[in-house]
Design an enzyme around this catalytic site. Structure first.
Site, mmCIF file in Angstrom:
data_model
loop_
_atom_site.group_PDB
_atom_site.id
_atom_site.type_symbol
_atom_site.label_atom_id
_atom_site.label_comp_id
_atom_site.label_asym_id
_atom_site.label_seq_id
_atom_site.Cartn_x
_atom_site.Cartn_y
_atom_site.Cartn_z
ATOM 1 C CD GLU A 58 -2.595 1.641 0.186
ATOM 2 O OE1 GLU A 58 -3.408 0.847 -0.299
ATOM 3 O OE2 GLU A 58 -2.404 2.785 -0.310
ATOM 4 N N GLY A 66 -7.698 2.138 1.964
ATOM 5 C CA GLY A 66 -7.983 2.666 0.622
ATOM 6 C C GLY A 66 -8.905 3.866 0.624
ATOM 7 C CB CYS A 101 -13.824 2.280 1.046
ATOM 8 S SG CYS A 101 -15.202 1.893 2.113
ATOM 9 N N GLY A 156 -24.462 12.105 -9.315
ATOM 10 C CA GLY A 156 -24.330 10.703 -8.925
ATOM 11 C C GLY A 156 -24.350 10.617 -7.406
ATOM 12 C CB ILE A 214 -19.668 11.017 -4.914
ATOM 13 C CG1 ILE A 214 -19.173 9.580 -4.709
ATOM 14 C CG2 ILE A 214 -18.723 12.007 -4.258
ATOM 15 C CD1 ILE A 214 -17.814 9.270 -5.319
ATOM 16 C CG ASP A 246 -13.272 1.493 -7.338
ATOM 17 O OD1 ASP A 246 -14.223 0.733 -7.066
ATOM 18 O OD2 ASP A 246 -13.127 2.617 -6.827
ATOM 19 C CB ALA A 292 -16.767 -0.241 -0.389
ATOM 20 C CG HIS A 341 -46.755 -3.160 14.250
ATOM 21 N ND1 HIS A 341 -46.888 -2.293 13.179
ATOM 22 C CD2 HIS A 341 -47.482 -2.624 15.266
ATOM 23 C CE1 HIS A 341 -47.687 -1.294 13.526
ATOM 24 N NE2 HIS A 341 -48.057 -1.466 14.793
HETATM 25 P P1 FAD Z 1 -9.479 1.684 -3.269
HETATM 26 O O1 FAD Z 1 -10.344 1.764 -2.076
HETATM 27 O O2 FAD Z 1 -9.353 2.895 -4.113
HETATM 28 O O3 FAD Z 1 -8.053 1.214 -2.756
HETATM 29 C C1 FAD Z 1 -6.974 1.086 -3.610
HETATM 30 C C2 FAD Z 1 -5.715 1.287 -2.823
HETATM 31 O O4 FAD Z 1 -4.606 0.978 -3.658
HETATM 32 C C3 FAD Z 1 -5.509 2.721 -2.362
HETATM 33 O O5 FAD Z 1 -5.279 2.749 -0.970
HETATM 34 C C4 FAD Z 1 -4.283 3.194 -3.130
HETATM 35 O O6 FAD Z 1 -3.473 4.070 -2.374
HETATM 36 C C5 FAD Z 1 -3.559 1.893 -3.394
HETATM 37 N N1 FAD Z 1 -2.679 1.923 -4.544
HETATM 38 C C6 FAD Z 1 -2.949 2.398 -5.788
HETATM 39 N N2 FAD Z 1 -1.908 2.179 -6.607
HETATM 40 C C7 FAD Z 1 -0.964 1.560 -5.868
HETATM 41 C C8 FAD Z 1 0.346 1.080 -6.146
HETATM 42 N N3 FAD Z 1 0.868 1.166 -7.355
HETATM 43 N N4 FAD Z 1 1.030 0.509 -5.137
HETATM 44 C C9 FAD Z 1 0.496 0.398 -3.886
HETATM 45 N N5 FAD Z 1 -0.720 0.841 -3.577
HETATM 46 C C10 FAD Z 1 -1.447 1.402 -4.558
HETATM 47 N N6 FAD Z 1 -18.705 2.787 -2.041
HETATM 48 C C11 FAD Z 1 -19.688 2.162 -1.360
HETATM 49 O O7 FAD Z 1 -19.909 0.975 -1.558
HETATM 50 N N7 FAD Z 1 -20.459 2.828 -0.440
HETATM 51 C C12 FAD Z 1 -20.272 4.147 -0.190
HETATM 52 O O8 FAD Z 1 -20.997 4.722 0.632
HETATM 53 C C13 FAD Z 1 -19.258 4.841 -0.901
HETATM 54 N N8 FAD Z 1 -19.038 6.147 -0.674
HETATM 55 C C14 FAD Z 1 -18.037 6.781 -1.350
HETATM 56 C C15 FAD Z 1 -17.836 8.137 -1.109
HETATM 57 C C16 FAD Z 1 -16.826 8.809 -1.775
HETATM 58 C C17 FAD Z 1 -16.619 10.279 -1.522
HETATM 59 C C18 FAD Z 1 -15.974 8.092 -2.672
HETATM 60 C C19 FAD Z 1 -14.856 8.796 -3.365
HETATM 61 C C20 FAD Z 1 -16.163 6.747 -2.917
HETATM 62 C C21 FAD Z 1 -17.201 6.084 -2.260
HETATM 63 N N9 FAD Z 1 -17.446 4.730 -2.491
HETATM 64 C C22 FAD Z 1 -18.470 4.103 -1.826
HETATM 65 C C23 FAD Z 1 -16.649 3.950 -3.453
HETATM 66 C C24 FAD Z 1 -15.591 3.115 -2.735
HETATM 67 O O9 FAD Z 1 -14.793 3.944 -1.948
HETATM 68 C C25 FAD Z 1 -14.738 2.371 -3.760
HETATM 69 O O10 FAD Z 1 -15.557 1.672 -4.652
HETATM 70 C C26 FAD Z 1 -13.815 1.384 -3.057
HETATM 71 O O11 FAD Z 1 -12.944 2.052 -2.176
HETATM 72 C C27 FAD Z 1 -13.001 0.586 -4.085
HETATM 73 O O12 FAD Z 1 -12.169 -0.292 -3.426
HETATM 74 P P2 FAD Z 1 -10.795 -0.790 -4.080
HETATM 75 O O13 FAD Z 1 -10.207 -1.713 -3.082
HETATM 76 O O14 FAD Z 1 -11.056 -1.271 -5.441
HETATM 77 O O15 FAD Z 1 -9.915 0.517 -4.256
#
Ligand code: FAD
Length: 460
Positions: A33, A39, A41, A178, A180, A307, A315, A439
């Site tokens: 990381e 991340g 989320c 959307g 967000i 993502d 998430a 209820h």
């Molecule tokens: P991420 O959570 O983006 O984690 C990826 C990680 O990889 C990051 O920590 C990053 O630093 C790390 N990384 C990237 N490249 C590298 C590299 N080369 N080497 C090492 N580390 C690296 N989703 C919901 O389901 N419910 C919600 O209520 C919701 N609210 C949200 C509100 C906001 C404002 C935002 C922006 C998003 C929200 N989401 C929500 C979406 C959710 O946050 C994402 O879908 C989720 O975090 C995706 O998870 P992930 O593990 O794919 O990636």
């Protein structure tokens, strides 16, 4: 060189879920990381927004207090304390996830990971480069705010900046209606900001609502009642910072909106650059990494989740994919099924959706029945003063199973999981309606909608 059976790049909900599950299935795991564990989320998404929204909700509840016989004449808020609480929530959860990883012996590597070849990852750390070997590699690098208009962090903001704003702007234009955008509109308007949301598509929450659908109309009206102005079917063409706290947004219809700040929430850019994907020959599709239902990329032993593979950026989707990828690596016959992927917008009240909407089902040529029930007809909703909203279930008349549901109303985020359980397990809508629901609870709204779908409702 250190050797692992599973190396995960990225410790968001996708990555840490994969690491934990793989370790539980007996694998030797490392996770890399470059920022904070948890991340987007946990650190810049789901959790901090919900902590802020909770403060906004309490503020509004107390403001409405006189309806409930509560008098509070000197109501005010303290943003510093609100942000302090948000930070504490985030830190507590982050410590929890670090604990879960360490407890299982997962090696946590701080730094930026890049595929060195098909079986090893080079980590750029603060103290230099380190390469580790991984029998299986999982890419879980997530996403960042898309930067349609260049943010300066003060006047033009991304969601990352908006989460750290220590003053409520008098006026705010939000680009994108959307989830967000709408959540931030709810938060800032609760504390008195004049919010205008501009959406280029024809409806709010365009990925969840078809134009002028019953729930969408109700949702839009609700936003309006809160003082949030919505402009749909119009694009922002240009944003000009005219001075500190003076931003002009030019719309495609010629209108110019002046506001203190602009928040750009027009989607996410996937973190794909600098990972060495092209060099290794990892195939892309639709802007994300191509994977099959088992989350395998085209390169043997390389998986991708969350993502970075596109689809709904959620998430819980990322977490499920993390678990499935780990199970596949461990030799299990797991695979993804996206038919039942609930989605919630944490507005006040909430909007939740799963499966097909009425229009989507009709567009597929399905024969459907729709059951619905208003929150206004529910006893608990009246007690809570939360009478706004509607639950709708869409039923495939051939199978009598639920094809989808949309719930707009208080606690929709909780109720939608009941629909998801029914859909996932092929439970017929009439059988959901037959289950005794406590209820008085809001869950009776969903029960009544299910009964209504089979013509057995007694409260309508
Ligand atoms: P991420 O959570 O983006 O984690 C990826 C990680 O990889 C990051 O920590 C990053 O630093 C790390 N990384 C990237 N490249 C590298 C590299 N080369 N080497 C090492 N580390 C690296 N989703 C919901 O389901 N419910 C919600 O209520 C919701 N609210 C949200 C509100 C906001 C404002 C935002 C922006 C998003 C929200 N989401 C929500 C979406 C959710 O946050 C994402 O879908 C989720 O975090 C995706 O998870 P992930 O593990 O794919 O990636």
């Amino acid at each position: 060189m250190e050797e692992y059976e599973v190396v995960v790049i990225g410790a968001g909900p996708g990555g840490y879920a994969a690491a934990i599950r793989a370790a539980d299935l007996g694998k030797k795991v490392a996770i890399i990381e470059r920022r904070e564990i948890g991340g987007t989320c946990l650190n810049r998404g789901c959790i901090p927004t919900k902590a802020l929204l909770r403060s906004a909700e309490i503020y509004e509840m107390v403001k409405k207090g006189t309806q409930f016989g509560i008098v509070n004449e000197n109501l005010s808020y303290d943003l510093e304390s609100i942000h302090k609480r948000k930070k504490e929530v985030v830190e507590r959860l982050r410590t929890g996830i670090e604990f879960l990883l360490k407890k299982r012996g997962v090696a946590i590597k701080k730094g930026s990971g890049k595929l060195a070849d098909r079986g090893s990852v080079e980590i750029d750390t603060k103290t230099g480069k380190e390469t580790i070997r991984g029998e299986n590699l999982i890419i879980a690098t997530g996403s960042e705010p898309a930067q349609l208009f260049k943010p300066d962090g003060k006047n033009v903001l991304t969601s990352d900046h908006a989460l750290e704003l220590k003053a409520i702007p008098k006026s705010l234009v939000i680009v994108g209606a959307g989830a967000i955008g709408i959540e931030f509109a709810t938060y800032f308007s609760s504390f008195g900001a004049k919010v205008i949301v501009v959406e280029r598509l024809e409806e709010v929450l365009p990925s969840l609502c078809s134009k002028n659908s019953k729930v969408a109309v109700m949702f839009r009206r609700s936003l309006k009642r809160r003082g949030i102005e919505i402009k749909t079917g119009v694009r922002i063409e240009n944003i000009e910072i005219k001075g500190e706290g003076r931003v002009a947004s030019k719309l495609s219809n010629g209108e110019v909106l002046e506001s203190k700040k602009v928040l750009v929430s027009v989607g996410r850019r996937l973190n794909l650059t600098g990972l060495g994907l092209e060099e290794i020959g990892v195939r892309m599709k639709g802007g994300g990494i191509w994977v099959d239902k088992k989350l395998r990329t085209n390169v043997p032993n390389i998986y991708a989740i969350g993502d970075v593979i596109g689809g709904s950026l959620l998430a819980h989707k990322a977490e499920k994919e993390g678990e499935v990828a780990a199970e596949v690596i461990a030799g299990r016959n797991s695979k993804m099924d996206y038919r039942v992927m609930p989605c919630v917008v944490f507005s006040h009240p909430e909007f939740a959706s799963v499966g097909l909407s009425e229009n989507q089902a009709k567009a597929r040529g399905m024969e459907i029945a729709v059951g619905e029930f208003l929150f206004a007809g529910n006893g608990k909703a009246l007690c809570l003063g939360e009478t706004e909203g509607l639950a709708r279930v869409v039923v495939d008349t051939k199978t009598k199973e639920i094809a989808g549901a949309q719930i707009f109303g208080s606690d929709a985020s909780v109720m939608i999981s009941e629909v998801a359980v029914a859909m996932e397990n092929g439970i017929k809508v009439g059988d959901v309606g037959k289950v005794v629901h406590v209820h008085p609870t809001l869950s009776e709204v969903l029960m009544e909608a299910c009964k209504d779908a089979v013509g057995e409702g007694i409260h309508k």
